[in-house]
Write a protein that holds these residues in place. Structure first.
Motif, PDB file in Angstrom:
ATOM      1  N   GLY A  51       0.779  -1.228   0.000  1.00 50.09           N
ATOM      2  CA  GLY A  51       0.000   0.000   0.000  1.00 50.09           C
ATOM      3  C   GLY A  51       0.807   1.272   0.000  1.00 50.09           C
ATOM      4  N   LEU A  52       2.111   1.196  -0.154  1.00 51.09           N
ATOM      5  CA  LEU A  52       2.947   2.403  -0.113  1.00 51.09           C
ATOM      6  C   LEU A  52       3.399   2.803  -1.507  1.00 51.09           C
ATOM      7  CD1 LEU A  52       5.301   2.021   2.971  1.00 51.09           C
ATOM      8  CD2 LEU A  52       3.143   3.248   2.797  1.00 51.09           C
ATOM      9  N   GLU A  53       3.400   4.092  -1.744  1.00 48.31           N
ATOM     10  CA  GLU A  53       3.978   4.630  -2.977  1.00 48.31           C
ATOM     11  C   GLU A  53       5.486   4.470  -2.902  1.00 48.31           C
ATOM     12  OE1 GLU A  53       5.503   7.310  -5.926  1.00 48.31           O
ATOM     13  OE2 GLU A  53       5.710   7.678  -3.783  1.00 48.31           O
ATOM     14  N   LEU A  54       6.143   4.301  -4.063  1.00 48.14           N
ATOM     15  CA  LEU A  54       7.562   3.975  -4.113  1.00 48.14           C
ATOM     16  C   LEU A  54       8.416   4.925  -3.294  1.00 48.14           C
ATOM     17  CD1 LEU A  54      10.051   2.514  -5.184  1.00 48.14           C
ATOM     18  CD2 LEU A  54       9.918   3.935  -7.228  1.00 48.14           C
ATOM     19  N   ARG A  55       8.173   6.221  -3.434  1.00 50.08           N
ATOM     20  CA  ARG A  55       9.016   7.178  -2.723  1.00 50.08           C
ATOM     21  C   ARG A  55       8.822   7.067  -1.208  1.00 50.08           C
ATOM     22  NH1 ARG A  55       7.413  11.253  -7.483  1.00 50.08           N
ATOM     23  NH2 ARG A  55       5.608   9.901  -7.243  1.00 50.08           N
ATOM     24  N   THR A  56       7.610   6.716  -0.785  1.00 50.21           N
ATOM     25  CA  THR A  56       7.380   6.498   0.650  1.00 50.21           C
ATOM     26  C   THR A  56       8.132   5.261   1.130  1.00 50.21           C
ATOM     27  OG1 THR A  56       5.190   7.504   0.446  1.00 50.21           O
ATOM     28  CG2 THR A  56       5.617   6.189   2.420  1.00 50.21           C
ATOM     29  N   ALA A  57       8.127   4.199   0.298  1.00 55.43           N
ATOM     30  CA  ALA A  57       8.878   2.993   0.663  1.00 55.43           C
ATOM     31  C   ALA A  57      10.354   3.288   0.802  1.00 55.43           C
ATOM     32  CB  ALA A  57       8.640   1.906  -0.380  1.00 55.43           C
ATOM     33  N   LEU A  58      10.890   4.114  -0.115  1.00 56.05           N
ATOM     34  CA  LEU A  58      12.309   4.473  -0.017  1.00 56.05           C
ATOM     35  C   LEU A  58      12.580   5.358   1.195  1.00 56.05           C
ATOM     36  CD1 LEU A  58      13.181   5.044  -3.783  1.00 56.05           C
ATOM     37  CD2 LEU A  58      13.848   3.126  -2.322  1.00 56.05           C
ATOM     38  N   THR A  59      11.568   6.135   1.613  1.00 49.36           N
ATOM     39  CA  THR A  59      11.712   6.895   2.856  1.00 49.36           C
ATOM     40  C   THR A  59      11.883   5.950   4.042  1.00 49.36           C
ATOM     41  OG1 THR A  59      10.418   8.755   2.014  1.00 49.36           O
ATOM     42  CG2 THR A  59      10.604   8.554   4.419  1.00 49.36           C
ATOM     43  N   LEU A  60      11.111   4.840   4.044  1.00 47.94           N
ATOM     44  CA  LEU A  60      11.295   3.826   5.084  1.00 47.94           C
ATOM     45  C   LEU A  60      12.714   3.289   5.083  1.00 47.94           C
ATOM     46  CD1 LEU A  60       8.016   1.678   4.840  1.00 47.94           C
ATOM     47  CD2 LEU A  60       8.675   3.209   6.691  1.00 47.94           C
ATOM     48  N   VAL A  61      13.234   3.033   3.869  1.00 48.89           N
ATOM     49  CA  VAL A  61      14.609   2.541   3.749  1.00 48.89           C
ATOM     50  C   VAL A  61      15.585   3.554   4.336  1.00 48.89           C
ATOM     51  CG1 VAL A  61      16.431   1.916   2.121  1.00 48.89           C
ATOM     52  CG2 VAL A  61      14.091   1.079   1.767  1.00 48.89           C
ATOM     53  N   GLN A  62      15.402   4.830   3.967  1.00 50.42           N
ATOM     54  CA  GLN A  62      16.298   5.872   4.476  1.00 50.42           C
ATOM     55  C   GLN A  62      16.327   5.892   6.006  1.00 50.42           C
ATOM     56  OE1 GLN A  62      14.499   9.248   2.204  1.00 50.42           O
ATOM     57  NE2 GLN A  62      16.638   9.837   1.879  1.00 50.42           N
ATOM     58  N   GLN A  63      15.143   5.956   6.612  1.00 52.92           N
ATOM     59  CA  GLN A  63      15.074   6.107   8.060  1.00 52.92           C
ATOM     60  C   GLN A  63      15.517   4.843   8.799  1.00 52.92           C
ATOM     61  OE1 GLN A  63      14.518   9.087   9.540  1.00 52.92           O
ATOM     62  NE2 GLN A  63      14.573   9.783   7.411  1.00 52.92           N
ATOM     63  N   ASP A  64      15.254   3.687   8.182  1.00 51.15           N
ATOM     64  CA  ASP A  64      15.687   2.432   8.799  1.00 51.15           C
ATOM     65  C   ASP A  64      17.211   2.366   8.863  1.00 51.15           C
ATOM     66  OD1 ASP A  64      15.693  -0.027   9.949  1.00 51.15           O
ATOM     67  OD2 ASP A  64      14.708  -1.077   8.317  1.00 51.15           O
ATOM     68  N   VAL A  65      17.871   2.705   7.763  1.00 54.38           N
ATOM     69  CA  VAL A  65      19.341   2.713   7.738  1.00 54.38           C
ATOM     70  C   VAL A  65      19.880   3.729   8.742  1.00 54.38           C
ATOM     71  CG1 VAL A  65      21.381   3.223   6.349  1.00 54.38           C
ATOM     72  CG2 VAL A  65      19.489   1.900   5.365  1.00 54.38           C
ATOM     73  N   TYR A  66      19.274   4.908   8.746  1.00 49.44           N
ATOM     74  CA  TYR A  66      19.702   5.969   9.664  1.00 49.44           C
ATOM     75  C   TYR A  66      19.585   5.508  11.119  1.00 49.44           C
ATOM     76  CZ  TYR A  66      19.033  10.214  12.474  1.00 49.44           C
ATOM     77  OH  TYR A  66      19.094  11.178  13.441  1.00 49.44           O
ATOM     78  N   ASP A  67      18.469   4.857  11.445  1.00 48.30           N
ATOM     79  CA  ASP A  67      18.237   4.424  12.823  1.00 48.30           C
ATOM     80  C   ASP A  67      19.180   3.305  13.230  1.00 48.30           C
ATOM     81  OD1 ASP A  67      16.938   4.025  15.345  1.00 48.30           O
ATOM     82  OD2 ASP A  67      15.903   2.324  14.444  1.00 48.30           O
ATOM     83  N   ARG A  68      19.283   2.273  12.380  1.00 49.59           N
ATOM     84  CA  ARG A  68      20.074   1.112  12.765  1.00 49.59           C
ATOM     85  C   ARG A  68      21.569   1.410  12.802  1.00 49.59           C
ATOM     86  NH1 ARG A  68      16.987  -3.873  12.556  1.00 49.59           N
ATOM     87  NH2 ARG A  68      14.896  -3.466  11.740  1.00 49.59           N
ATOM     88  N   THR A  69      22.015   2.448  12.085  1.00 53.58           N
ATOM     89  CA  THR A  69      23.431   2.851  12.148  1.00 53.58           C
ATOM     90  C   THR A  69      23.649   3.966  13.154  1.00 53.58           C
ATOM     91  OG1 THR A  69      23.204   4.442  10.337  1.00 53.58           O
ATOM     92  CG2 THR A  69      23.804   2.171   9.753  1.00 53.58           C
ATOM     93  N   ARG A  70      22.619   4.266  13.962  1.00 55.57           N
ATOM     94  CA  ARG A  70      22.704   5.326  14.977  1.00 55.57           C
ATOM     95  C   ARG A  70      23.131   6.662  14.388  1.00 55.57           C
ATOM     96  NH1 ARG A  70      24.224   3.292  21.012  1.00 55.57           N
ATOM     97  NH2 ARG A  70      23.016   1.379  21.025  1.00 55.57           N
ATOM     98  N   GLY A  71      22.566   6.996  13.243  1.00 55.90           N
ATOM     99  CA  GLY A  71      22.797   8.294  12.646  1.00 55.90           C
ATOM    100  C   GLY A  71      24.053   8.407  11.817  1.00 55.90           C
ATOM    101  N   VAL A  72      24.821   7.308  11.703  1.00 58.56           N
ATOM    102  CA  VAL A  72      26.065   7.360  10.932  1.00 58.56           C
ATOM    103  C   VAL A  72      25.786   7.468   9.436  1.00 58.56           C
ATOM    104  CG1 VAL A  72      28.120   6.016  10.284  1.00 58.56           C
ATOM    105  CG2 VAL A  72      27.397   6.128  12.677  1.00 58.56           C
TER     106      VAL A  72
END
Length: 1014
Positions: free
Chosen positions: A214-235
């Motif tokens: 149910g997500l538009e592609l750019r929204t899905a990539l936003t999830l990817v962005q924030q997931d990477v940011y979170d799991r790397t503790r902002g690195v």
């Protein structure tokens, strides 16, 4: 990783059918000929291949290809893309911006020069052109990983290091392009992590989120962005640029987003200021980012200013850490509950509070259904939880995180207290007693002696009661004896010597009874050996060297028997080594330097094989360093300064190596500081002032760092003051009175608040009095006599207060006498001889009480004799040789009796020789040269015997030289006597024990010989 079902479509037009043509080129390069290899690109490529295949893509995967083969694969892909509705390229490997151009590197990329690099790279523009052949395209570039040229970055990223300024770390910004979406693993110019697991953070996030329904592609990539940011503790924060003309959906199937995805999307709306605050607090508290974002998103941010927001973040971080730690330690006896708690911990770290609470609720329901069983097992559960806290306290103590350790030990003790004492089984009882012991020892380490005493008193009460209820339990009786020792140690540290002795004696009696009942029990024997040592040490502290030696020899005999029965028993070899060291201490105090040295060397010889057989036992290395220090101390007393320095340097090297194995070990850092101090002392005597200063400053730096980590640790703060005083003394000796005063004042400023915070801590008062004495000495040299005397009198008041709290404490009364002595010395320097006589009389009055309290104590007999000599010196300086002779003779009578009682006490013999010499000087002042010659002759006879026993003892050699000088000045002009004196000086020179201060004596004797020759 075929984890997504084929029904999920990666990117489709909103009006397109499932019959669309979708193609993908997946590239992974991890093995490089000239660049640094990468661990995960091939794993990432395989995972993307499987996922895209499951989504209905025609996938071509190439891994570790050279540039030629990579271009052929790209050309074929471009040809196929011209007929495709959707084309995807995923690249994992090295990539960077060079001269403004984004390049991807095949296996055979060359790194000799910029031109070589560019000639052997695949331009990203070529990949863009290939993807652009399709009706829509998606580029997923997971490049810029670990430094391509072999110099690892601090965070092990997939970034690049510059051969020249033309190379930029990371990839450069591309900008929007029609019908294309770019998703780079990291922001332009930034590196991307290669990952600790099987996939890079970017690849793992793509695999998790591109199929979210149910997500538009750019929204899905936003999830990817924030997931990477979170799991790397902002690195790492991926970069996305979209030029799609319409909406593209990851999956047409609509579903409610999981809590984690909702949080990630909300995080994307947070502004940079808030993001910076979250990262700062998370870093300081060592917690993940997501829980803090979750806490903030659930708050009303509009009403918070930045400080309030920061406070809320800090509160959330603290709460998260506490819950996380409790989840890790409070393991249930039910495996299902344990598993759910672990899952809850994982969800909390991801900021999924609802999910975490659901897991814990499920665990609670399992516990609720088993309530009857839990009630039946309450005792087991309580003791199990107590044991967990006990173990956790031990782990924190191992990290030297004392406050955390105390907290866990206290929790364990509170749980033990909930259980009827008769129901606690032996193993749990031992844990309870051990926890109390640990609390006591930690408080001793941090200088909190009152709380240490409370812990050991509780330990004593429990162990005594338990041993009375279980008279056949040897372990409980041993625990009872150990608790006596523990409490005695604290009382001794507080200066309550008599009380400490009573506990040591009671513990020893318990062990003797156990040894009689169980003569073959090795643990009992070892405990008995320890109590011999404690009793010996306290007798030594009281000045009763004969009793101390008896106990140490008992320990030595027991150890010798056990070593004979267990030749390979390292435990007893080490214990016997300790016995040798303790006997060395006694002989050293008696002045028998050779005897002490023999025992210290024996101790070292026993310890080295034990240490070498257990190379990972660092405590044995520490013990070896202590014995090296002891040997160095003897060499220093023998004036064998280079040999002393060598031993101290050997000890320092051992402790430096120890500290390197565990830099966080505060105890090892502490003893490393002590080594620097000892080395500084010997270098000072060798007149190597720069090296001595460096050694003292090294000690000061170490203790400063320790104090900074725990500003409440009184022991370290006190030792930092000692470091200040050493540097002050060095400055004082070289005449830099201002620097000396600054160091002493620093010590005084540091200790005064500690004393004021704990006015009943008498040891702090005692230490403060010594600091005032040092500062007063500088003031005397600066000519500020009144200020110096005021400090000496302040010190005197502190010591009077000490004695008032415990009149039988010999050490405190002794330092009170020292105060009177220092005041007397000050008056002597001012030539105020009558005032000096009055001060020394006060000293004699104080010291005489010591001997009255314990008439057989050889230490106090010596103290009173020395005090009588001080008074004699003052009378002689005041021009009253008759009064001086009276005091000297009284001193001589005391020491002669002590010498006769213990003919092996060489220190007493030496004292007797010095007193005879002073009697000779008093006779000289009275004009009685005949009596003077007799006294000098008697002094010389004693010192010659001492020198024959130990020619390397520089102090005794000097006594002999001074006795010769007195004999010559008293009218013994026989050239034979003078030549004997010069021969003695020559021998001192050859042995290296002739100090610079001895040269004037030798010069005066030579002049006398020249006068005779004329």
């Amino acid at each position: 990783m075929r984890v997504l079902v084929a029904a999920i479509v990666l990117v489709i037009w909103t009006s397109a059918s499932l019959a669309e043509t979708r193609i993908a080129l997946v590239i992974g390069v991890g093995e490089y000929d000239a660049l640094r290899p990468l661990k995960n690109p091939r794993n990432d490529a395989r995972s993307m291949d499987e996922t895209l295949y499951d989504l209905g893509f025609q996938v071509d995967m190439v891994t570790d290809r050279d540039l030629g083969r990579l271009r052929r694969a790209l050309d074929q892909f471009a040809e196929d893309a011209s007929e495709a509705d959707l084309a995807v390229v995923y690249f994992a490997g090295h990539g960077m911006e060079v001269d403004g151009e984004n390049l991807l590197f095949a296996r055979d990329a060359a790194a000799g020069s910029i031109d070589d690099l560019k000639a052997t790279a695949l331009p990203l523009a070529d990949v863009v052109a290939a993807v652009s052949e399709a009706r829509a395209g998606l580029l997923l570039i997971d490049a810029c990983r670990t430094d391509a040229f072999g110099v690892p970055l601090a965070d092990a990223t997939r970034g690049a290091f510059s051969l020249e300024a033309a190379i930029s770390p990371g990839l450069g910004r591309i900008g929007r392009a029609d019908r294309l979406v770019y998703a780079f693993a990291a922001a332009p110019g930034q590196g991307a992590l290669d990952g600790e697991g099987d996939n890079s953070p970017f690849a793992a996030a793509l695999l998790r989120h591109l199929g979210t329904g149910g997500l538009e592609l750019r929204t899905a990539l936003t999830l990817v962005q924030q997931d990477v940011y979170d799991r790397t503790r902002g690195v790492q924060l991926p970069y996305v640029e979209s030029g799609l003309p319409g909406l593209y959906f990851v999956s047409r199937a609509s579903s409610d987003l999981p809590e984690r995805e909702r949080l990630l999307l909300a995080m994307a709306e947070i502004d940079d200021t808030v993001r910076q605050d979250v990262e700062r607090v998370a870093s300081a508290a060592d917690v993940p980012l997501a829980p803090l974002y979750g806490a903030l998103i659930g708050s009303d941010l509009a009403t918070l200013d930045r400080q309030q927001r920061s406070d809320k973040l800090t509160e959330a971080a603290s709460a998260f850490a506490q819950v996380r730690d409790e989840l890790r330690t409070l393991r249930s006896g039910d495996d299902r509950v344990t598993d759910l708690r672990q899952q809850a911990e994982e969800q909390l770290a991801l900021g999924a509070f609802e999910t975490a609470r659901a897991k814990l609720t499920e665990a609670a329901e399992i516990d609720a259904t088993s309530r009857d069983t839990l009630k039946a097992n309450l005792l087991e559960r309580t003791l199990s939880e107590a044991a967990t806290h006990y173990l956790n306290g031990g782990a924190a103590q191992a990290e030297l995180r004392y406050q955390l350790a105390l907290a866990d030990y206290e929790k364990a003790l509170a749980l033990f207290a909930e259980v009827d004492t008769d129901l606690i089984p032996p193993e749990a009882r031992q844990q309870q007693l051990a926890a109390l012991g640990a609390v006591g020892r930690i408080n001793v380490t941090t200088g909190n002696l009152p709380d240490a005493a409370k812990a050991f008193e509780t330990q004593l009460a429990l162990s005594q009661t338990a041993s009375e209820r279980h008279p056949d339990d040897t372990d409980l009786h041993l625990a009872h004896a150990l608790s006596r020792d523990n409490l005695g140690d604290v009382l001794l540290e507080q200066g309550r010597i008599t009380d400490a002795f009573e506990h040591y004696r009671a513990g020893h009696a318990l062990r003797e009874d156990l040894a009689a009942q169980s003569p073959e029990d090795e643990e009992v024997k070892f405990a008995l050996s320890n109590s011999y040592e404690r009793l010996g040490r306290i007798h030594q502290r009281q000045g009763d060297l004969a009793a101390a030696e008896t106990h140490f020899r008992d320990k030595h005999r027991l150890g010798t028997r056990m070593v004979a029965s267990q030749p390979d028993g390292h435990r007893w070899q080490r214990d016997l080594s300790i016995s040798d060291e303790r006997l060395g201490d006694i002989l050293l105090e008696r002045g028998d330097l050779e005897g002490a040295l023999s025992h210290y060397k024996a101790s070292l010889a026993r310890m080295i094989p034990v240490r070498d057989a257990q190379p990972d036992n660092h405590e044995l290395k520490r013990f070896t360093s202590i014995t090296l220090d002891r040997i160095g101390d003897v060499y220093a007393l023998q004036n064998r300064l280079p040999e002393a320095r060598d031993k101290f340097e050997d000890s320092l090297a051992l402790r430096t190596a120890l500290t390197a194995t565990d830099p966080a070990n505060a105890d090892w850092q502490y003893i490393l500081g002590i080594s620097h101090e000892r080395l500084g002392d010997i270098l000072t005597r060798m007149d190597d002032i720069p090296a001595a200063t460096a050694a003292y400053e090294a000690k000061h730096a170490i203790i400063s760092r320790l104090s900074a980590t725990d500003p409440t640790n009184v022991r370290w703060l006190r030792d930092l003051s000692v470091a200040d005083e050493r540097l002050g003394r060095l400055a004082h000796d070289r005449g830099d009175l201002d620097a000396a005063m600054a160091y002493y004042q620093s010590s005084l400023d540091r200790m005064t608040p500690l004393r004021d915070a704990s006015p009943t801590d008498m040891e702090l008062n005692r230490f403060l009095s010594f600091t005032q004495d040092h500062l007063a000495g500088v003031l005397m040299d600066k000519g500020e006599t009144d200020a110096a005397l005021d400090l000496y009198r302040n010190s005197l008041k502190l010591r009077e207060k000490l004695v008032a709290t415990d009149p039988r404490n010999g050490d405190w009364r002794f330092v009170l006498g020292i105060s009177h002595e220092l005041i007397g010395n000050a008056y002597m320097r001012l030539a105020a001889h009558d005032e000096a006589v009055a001060a020394y009389r006060q000293e004699l009055s104080v010291m005489s009480v010591l001997l009255e309290q314990d008439p057989g104590n050889p230490r106090w007999r010596r103290v009173v004799a020395i005090t009588e000599e001080n008074l004699g010196d003052a009378h002689l300086a005041a021009g009253d040789p008759a009064a001086a002779l009276e005091q000297y003779r009284s001193s001589l009578a005391r020491m002669s009796r002590a010498r006769d009682a213990d003919p092996h006490d060489l220190a007493t013999q030496r004292f007797t020789a010095v007193t005879l010499r002073k009697i000779g000087e008093a006779h000289m002042a009275a004009g009685a040269t005949g009596a003077a010659r007799t006294a000098f002759s008697d002094s010389l006879a004693i010192t010659r015997r001492l020198v024959e026993a130990d020619p390397m003892n520089g102090r005794w050699q000097r006594d002999q030289l001074v006795a010769y000088k007195g004999l010559i000045e008293a009218g013994d002009d026989a050239s034979a006597t003078i030549r004997l004196a010069l021969n003695a000086a020559d021998e001192m020179q050859e042995l290296g024990v002739l100090a610079p201060s001895d040269e004037p004596i030798v010069h005066a004797i030579r002049q006398r010989l020249e006068t005779l020759d004329e």
